[in-house]
Design a protein around this motif. Structure first.
Motif, PDB file in Angstrom:
ATOM      1  N   HIS A 228     -53.461   0.340 -33.442  1.00  0.00           N
ATOM      2  CA  HIS A 228     -54.383  -0.467 -34.252  1.00  0.00           C
ATOM      3  C   HIS A 228     -53.605  -1.507 -35.069  1.00  0.00           C
ATOM      4  O   HIS A 228     -54.015  -2.680 -35.162  1.00  0.00           O
ATOM      5  CB  HIS A 228     -55.177   0.452 -35.179  1.00  0.00           C
ATOM      6  N   ILE A 229     -52.475  -1.092 -35.632  1.00  0.00           N
ATOM      7  CA  ILE A 229     -51.633  -2.028 -36.388  1.00  0.00           C
ATOM      8  C   ILE A 229     -51.040  -3.083 -35.457  1.00  0.00           C
ATOM      9  O   ILE A 229     -51.038  -4.281 -35.772  1.00  0.00           O
ATOM     10  CB  ILE A 229     -50.522  -1.257 -37.121  1.00  0.00           C
ATOM     11  N   GLY A 232     -53.407  -5.816 -34.396  1.00  0.00           N
ATOM     12  CA  GLY A 232     -53.653  -6.801 -35.437  1.00  0.00           C
ATOM     13  C   GLY A 232     -52.596  -7.885 -35.490  1.00  0.00           C
ATOM     14  O   GLY A 232     -52.822  -8.963 -36.061  1.00  0.00           O
ATOM     15  N   GLU A 233     -51.428  -7.614 -34.873  1.00  0.00           N
ATOM     16  CA  GLU A 233     -50.324  -8.574 -34.866  1.00  0.00           C
ATOM     17  C   GLU A 233     -50.185  -9.327 -33.547  1.00  0.00           C
ATOM     18  O   GLU A 233     -49.811 -10.499 -33.532  1.00  0.00           O
ATOM     19  CB  GLU A 233     -49.005  -7.839 -35.157  1.00  0.00           C
ATOM     20  N   SER A 235     -51.881  -9.877 -29.454  1.00  0.00           N
ATOM     21  CA  SER A 235     -53.016  -9.668 -28.541  1.00  0.00           C
ATOM     22  C   SER A 235     -52.558  -9.387 -27.113  1.00  0.00           C
ATOM     23  O   SER A 235     -53.382  -9.131 -26.240  1.00  0.00           O
ATOM     24  CB  SER A 235     -53.913 -10.911 -28.539  1.00  0.00           C
ATOM     25  N   ARG A 260     -61.352   2.678 -33.584  1.00  0.00           N
ATOM     26  CA  ARG A 260     -60.389   1.677 -34.021  1.00  0.00           C
ATOM     27  C   ARG A 260     -60.549   0.350 -33.286  1.00  0.00           C
ATOM     28  O   ARG A 260     -59.740  -0.560 -33.458  1.00  0.00           O
ATOM     29  CB  ARG A 260     -58.967   2.205 -33.835  1.00  0.00           C
ATOM     30  N   LYS A 265     -57.535  -2.142 -25.336  1.00  0.00           N
ATOM     31  CA  LYS A 265     -56.084  -2.068 -25.496  1.00  0.00           C
ATOM     32  C   LYS A 265     -55.471  -0.809 -24.894  1.00  0.00           C
ATOM     33  O   LYS A 265     -54.257  -0.628 -24.940  1.00  0.00           O
ATOM     34  CB  LYS A 265     -55.721  -2.127 -26.993  1.00  0.00           C
TER      35      LYS A 265
END
Length: 381
Positions: A228-229, A232-233, A235, A260, A265
């Motif tokens: 999840h982290i 966010g950084e 794609s 999440r 992903k």
């Protein structure tokens, strides 16, 4: 059954022969022992399983007792095991994992005391309450009986210390790590392209592999939080999960991923028997385990294939990767995510250099020739 004279005859008693670290180490060891005047028989307390079939393909007898996991064996099953062991006329009884070790003890009493007894412990200790009740009982019984084998082989020094603190006899401790055949784990660009094409993964996508059955000790939750982290950084990062129970029909796992927002992903592939092909498709392998690992086979296999690794500090993991990978604290998603992003941001040439270092480390310290020779010396003593 006829036996050659002057040959070391070993019966290996193992809890099960599904796809797992202990099972695959036994398979590789048997390959090595075949050319060293050793006659092997394998007894699975459960079913033959996929690794059992691989062992049979070597021409080695494999017997299945048919005990269901988590159940107490019937007198019939125990008698069946004892008949098989006695017919093999072993010089050595080698237990593998807790239940296999206890079975080897029982078999030695039935054969005679002159048959040598060795145990093999394949995991580190965590919260015992998360183990099955029968497994906890077997572990406690093993501690009481641990002076009976002439050697207790551990594939992790961390595990050896934990078991000694639990009550296992320290004077019988013997450390022998896992061994790997690097020739079976060559990187293949064609396999990489083929697998990615099958899965619809573009060549520019950074693929992170996680190869472990679904079990609390493997800590998929920390992996998901880290993903999840990462998402966010970046794609362009995809997580591929492989292992028994790692499937979209697993409501607990899929629910955690969906909660999440990570449905796109993750690819959940379940249990696979083409691990070498999957490893060729990876840019990074992650081990997120919280406890229970002795010497994680998946790290050695990935490194042998030239795949850099990020692992939690469990069992012998830090020793395995050395300076060729990254070791992080257990249960820290942010730290795990940072390590994954570090590799994703690394130049491809530098990442390939890390993979080369990993492969050379396995060659130097953990080749099956080196480790198999240690087993052979123990058996020949």
């Amino acid at each position: 059954m006829e036996h050659r004279k002057g040959v070391t005859r070993i019966v290996h008693l193992i809890t099960a022969l599904e796809v797992g670290g202990a099972e695959m180490m036994l398979y590789r060891l048997l390959q090595f022992l075949q050319v060293h005047n050793v006659e092997n028989t394998v007894v699975s307390l459960a079913q033959v399983g996929p690794v059992g079939k691989k062992i049979q393909s070597l021409g080695i007898p494999v017997a299945a007792i048919g005990i269901k996991p988590g159940t107490i064996p019937s007198i019939y099953r125990i008698a069946k095991m004892l008949r098989i062991v006695k017919n093999a006329q072993p010089n050595i009884l080698q237990g593998w994992m807790y239940h296999g070790n206890l079975a080897a003890n029982i078999a030695q009493l039935y054969c005679n005391q002159r048959v040598r007894l060795l145990w093999n412990v394949r995991q580190s200790l965590g919260d015992l309450q998360r183990e099955r009740p029968l497994t906890r009982w077997v572990m406690r019984a093993s501690a009481l009986l641990s002076k009976s084998p002439e050697s207790i082989i551990y594939n992790s020094r961390v595990s050896a210390g934990q078991h000694e603190n639990f009550g296992f006899a320290p004077e019988n401790t013997r450390f022998i790590p896992n061994g790997f055949d690097v020739n079976q784990h060559n990187q293949s660009n064609s396999k990489r392209r083929e697998f990615r094409r099958e899965q619809g993964i573009g060549e520019g996508v950074f693929v992170v592999g996680h190869i472990a059955r679904f079990h609390p000790k493997k800590d998929h939750q920390t992996l998901i939080e880290a993903a999840h982290i990462v998402a966010g950084e970046r794609s362009d990062i995809l997580f591929v999960g492989v292992g028994r129970g790692v499937i979209s029909d697993n409501a607990e796992l899929s629910g955690a991923i969906l909660s999440r927002g990570l449905a796109e992903k993750f690819r959940l592939l379940g249990e696979r028997h083409d691990i070498g092909r999957i490893l060729s498709s990876l840019d990074l392998l992650v081990l997120s385990s919280a406890w229970g690992e002795g010497f994680p086979n998946v790290l050695g296999e990935a490194m042998a294939a030239g795949v850099p690794c990020v692992t939690t500090d469990v069992g012998e993991s830090a020793t395995i990767v050395g300076d060729s990978g990254v070791v992080v604290e257990v249960g820290k998603p942010a730290v795990l995510a940072s390590a994954i992003l570090g590799y994703a941001q690394m130049h491809k040439v530098e990442r390939e250099k890390q993979g080369f270092m990993a492969r050379e480390r396995i060659k130097e310290h953990f080749s099956i020739e080196k480790i198999g020779t240690e087993y052979l010396a123990l058996y020949s003593r």
